[in-house]
Scaffold this active site. Structure first.
Site, PDB file in Angstrom:
ATOM      1  N   VAL A   1       0.844  -1.181   0.000  1.00  0.00           N
ATOM      2  CA  VAL A   1       0.000   0.000   0.000  1.00  0.00           C
ATOM      3  C   VAL A   1       0.885   1.238   0.000  1.00  0.00           C
ATOM      4  CG1 VAL A   1      -1.853   1.241   1.195  1.00  0.00           C
ATOM      5  CG2 VAL A   1      -1.766  -1.260   1.293  1.00  0.00           C
TER       6      VAL A   1
ATOM      7  N   ASP B   1     -11.441 -11.859   8.833  1.00  0.00           N
ATOM      8  CA  ASP B   1     -10.111 -11.475   9.320  1.00  0.00           C
ATOM      9  C   ASP B   1     -10.131 -10.073   9.930  1.00  0.00           C
ATOM     10  OD1 ASP B   1      -7.416 -11.853   9.855  1.00  0.00           O
ATOM     11  OD2 ASP B   1      -6.765 -11.034   7.933  1.00  0.00           O
TER      12      ASP B   1
END
Length: 646
Positions: A31, A139
């Site tokens: 990212v 998650d």
């Protein structure tokens, strides 16, 4: 697998995105912070690793499609999608607030609890939206629930999200995906994963934020998974005594082993959080002197429109009411002590409910907590009285060595109380037995303050003592000037290292106001590089405790001046002067500052400007701190009269 980062000097991706910095990396993607030259804004760009296996590529594409399907303010949105040299990427909002775990560990004050409960409810509703779309995240971790600039959470990283058919496939094949510290028992066993598993994971994330530690820790993933399946989590109040009972109940309910014992949906969880919020404010917000364990002086439910306040009732009590008394309240009850040796419990309609006896003057503020009221007297006794019907009963009495002038502070299963001879006692809430005792350098007239597991008390020799609230051992101390007023504490956010910071505001008897720079590292620490943020000389004696109003601290001098100073710099904001002397501490509610003088002048001042919004003059003066609660202002006058203004 190739995981080399993109060079920051590469040409703009898609002819649009200029790379500024890499901010994260996962198993299948990295990212970046990028600048969108088309819209002239910074965004986050997530790009898949090069030459990734086909299964990982499909999972990455599934994340993009999942986010594109969802439209909720609590779920991160997809702005754009593209491909660079065979590497798929997408852009999304740049979230600057960090993981949701930064909201804790919790402190029992309106600001800390309010932010946490708002974020928890927001995340619960976002999760409900995800589940209503037929999806399961699988998650949820603190790193997958990030805060925006306003402190609201956004759920992200849907790489493991499962549609119903995919879920059944994983269940049949026995595959266990997720992060062990936040994994539901059924997910750890590889069976029956569904929305209830996400709710468990959210509970583990919120537990981590509130306590500072996840519900289970171990030397290996297998050890942690075993605990999720077979062991009960530690009561969060044992890890962080500042967690209110109602919130602890919500957290433990989310972590139930059986899915049937958890909230049915995210909306049901949001409703539970709303009930917990109401219980917390009703039972604790005004039940301790200075409005909470941070001693901010904020009362969250005072008059909505102070300009319309009128006298509702007046009730004569037994004996005078003088400094350092304060009116405190919980639910339909308010309490104030008198110099005749009684604590009066009064209903919101002005009727006397109880007159609890003491062996001497009751001028120390009382404290409500755990279905009881705690009050100290000049004979050195701290008493706990039950509030159970039909009448209050004294459950126990603890004897200190001198007069009690400060309010008892409830911290988890113990009570902290200071006495005039300089002792700070920690006693058991249940039995009144002594847990530990600490001796200050001189007489103590103030109430102990608790922040970051640290009890802070100032004495009349000018020393500020920071003591471990669990053990009673000294952490640090610093000498300023004589202090008669309970300090206040204002949060300052986090420093560059992510440590929570605060300003400890001390108003000294000679007239100087000091702001000490604290940070949380386990217990509260004094910043050795910059221990003193600022000092302001009021040039007047100070007997009243400071109060926090937004970004300002309000201080009142004995001569009648009331000043607002900035918390960070000690700069002047506004000043107002009352006709008489001021010993009662100012209180803050709804953006207004309420002050009272010994000449009988009552004022409501605008917190941002100091403008007078309400003024009342009575024939008798005030030395006791008022209470703003239940839409009313309660004021105890020196002649023993308690008045309510609505």
């Amino acid at each position: 697998m190739e995981t080399a980062s993109l060079p920051l000097d590469t040409a703009p991706l898609g002819g649009r995105y200029t790379l500024l910095a890499r901010i994260g990396e996962g198993g299948s993607a990295e990212v970046y912070r990028v600048h969108d030259t088309l819209l002239d804004r910074d965004v986050a760009l997530k790009i898949a690793h090069g030459h990734m296996p086909q299964a990982d590529r499909q999972r990455f594409l599934r994340e993009i499609r999942t986010l594109a399907r969802l439209s909720h303010p609590g779920v991160v949105a997809v702005y754009d999608i593209g491909e660079q040299n065979g590497r798929v990427y997408f852009t999304m909002p740049l979230l600057s607030g960090g993981p949701i775990s930064l909201l804790g560990p919790l402190e029992d004050d309106p600001a800390s609890l309010g932010h946490f409960l708002t974020a928890a409810s927001f995340a619960a509703r976002a999760l409900h939206h995800v589940h209503a779309a037929g999806l399961v995240h699988r998650d949820l971790t603190p790193g997958n629930i990030l805060l925006d600039a306003h402190g609201l959470p956004r759920i992200m990283d849907f790489g493991l999200v499962a549609l119903s058919e995919y879920s059944r496939h994983l269940t049949r094949s026995g595959v266990t995906l997720g992060t062990p510290q936040y994994m539901a028992p059924e997910q750890a066993r590889g069976v029956g994963v569904g929305p209830w598993s996400d709710l468990y994971a959210l509970g583990a994330v919120l537990y981590r934020a509130a306590c500072g530690s996840p519900p289970f820790v171990g030397d290996s993933d297998q050890s942690i998974l075993f605990q999720h399946v077979y062991e009960e989590p530690t009561d969060p109040r044992e890890l962080n005594p500042a967690i209110p009972d109602a919130l602890a109940t919500v957290l433990l309910g989310l972590l139930a082993k059986r899915r049937e014992d958890r909230p049915a949906t995210g909306e049901a969880l949001a409703a539970q959080i709303a009930l917990a919020r109401r219980d917390i404010w009703a039972r604790q917000a005004s039940g301790q002197y200075r409005g909470g364990r941070t001693r901010s002086g904020e009362h969250p439910d005072g008059p909505l429109n102070p300009a319309a306040l009128q006298l509702a009732w007046a009730l004569p009590l037994s004996g005078e009411i003088t400094w350092p008394s304060a009116v405190v309240g919980q639910g339909p009850l308010v309490a104030v002590g008198t110099r005749k040796g009684e604590l009066h419990l009064v209903g919101a309609s002005g009727e006397t409910r109880e007159q609890l006896p003491a062996g001497d003057e009751v001028t120390a503020p009382a404290t409500f907590g755990a279905g009881s009221v705690l009050y100290g007297s000049w004979d050195g006794h701290l008493r706990r009285a039950s509030l159970s019907a039909p009448s209050s009963t004294v459950l126990w009495s603890h004897k200190t060595r001198a007069e009690i002038t400060g309010a008892p502070t409830v911290w988890g299963d113990r009570i902290l109380v200071s006495s005039r001879d300089g002792h700070l006692h920690a006693v058991s809430l249940k039995s009144g037995e002594l847990v530990w005792a600490y001796r200050a350098s001189g007489p103590v007239a103030v109430s102990p303050l608790v922040w970051a597991g640290t009890a802070i008390v100032a004495d009349e020799e000018g020393w500020v003592h920071a003591v471990d609230a669990v053990t009673g051992t000294l952490l640090w101390k610093v000498q300023l000037q004589t202090v008669h007023a309970t300090p206040a504490l204002a949060p300052l956010g986090r420093d560059a290292d992510g440590r929570e910071e605060a300003a400890l505001l001390l108003a000294t008897w000679p007239g100087e106001v000091h702001a000490l720079h604290l940070y949380r590292q386990g217990r509260a620490q004094l910043n050795s590089q910059e221990p003193l943020l600022w000092t302001y000389d009021l040039e007047d004696e100070i007997w009243a405790a400071p109060a926090i109003c937004g970004q300002n601290v309000v201080v009142a001098g004995w001569g009648g001046q009331v000043r607002a100073l900035t918390v960070r710099g000690g700069d002047d904001v506004w000043m107002h002067r009352l006709d008489g002397r001021v010993t009662a501490s100012p209180v803050v509610s709804g953006g207004h500052v309420y002050v009272a003088s010994e000449s009988g002048e009552l004022l409501a001042l605008a917190g941002d400007s100091g403008e007078v919004r309400w003024r009342q003059r009575e024939a008798v003066g005030v030395q006791a701190t008022p209470l703003a609660a239940g839409g009313a202002l309660y004021v105890a006058f020196m002649d023993g009269t308690l008045r309510a203004y609505r």
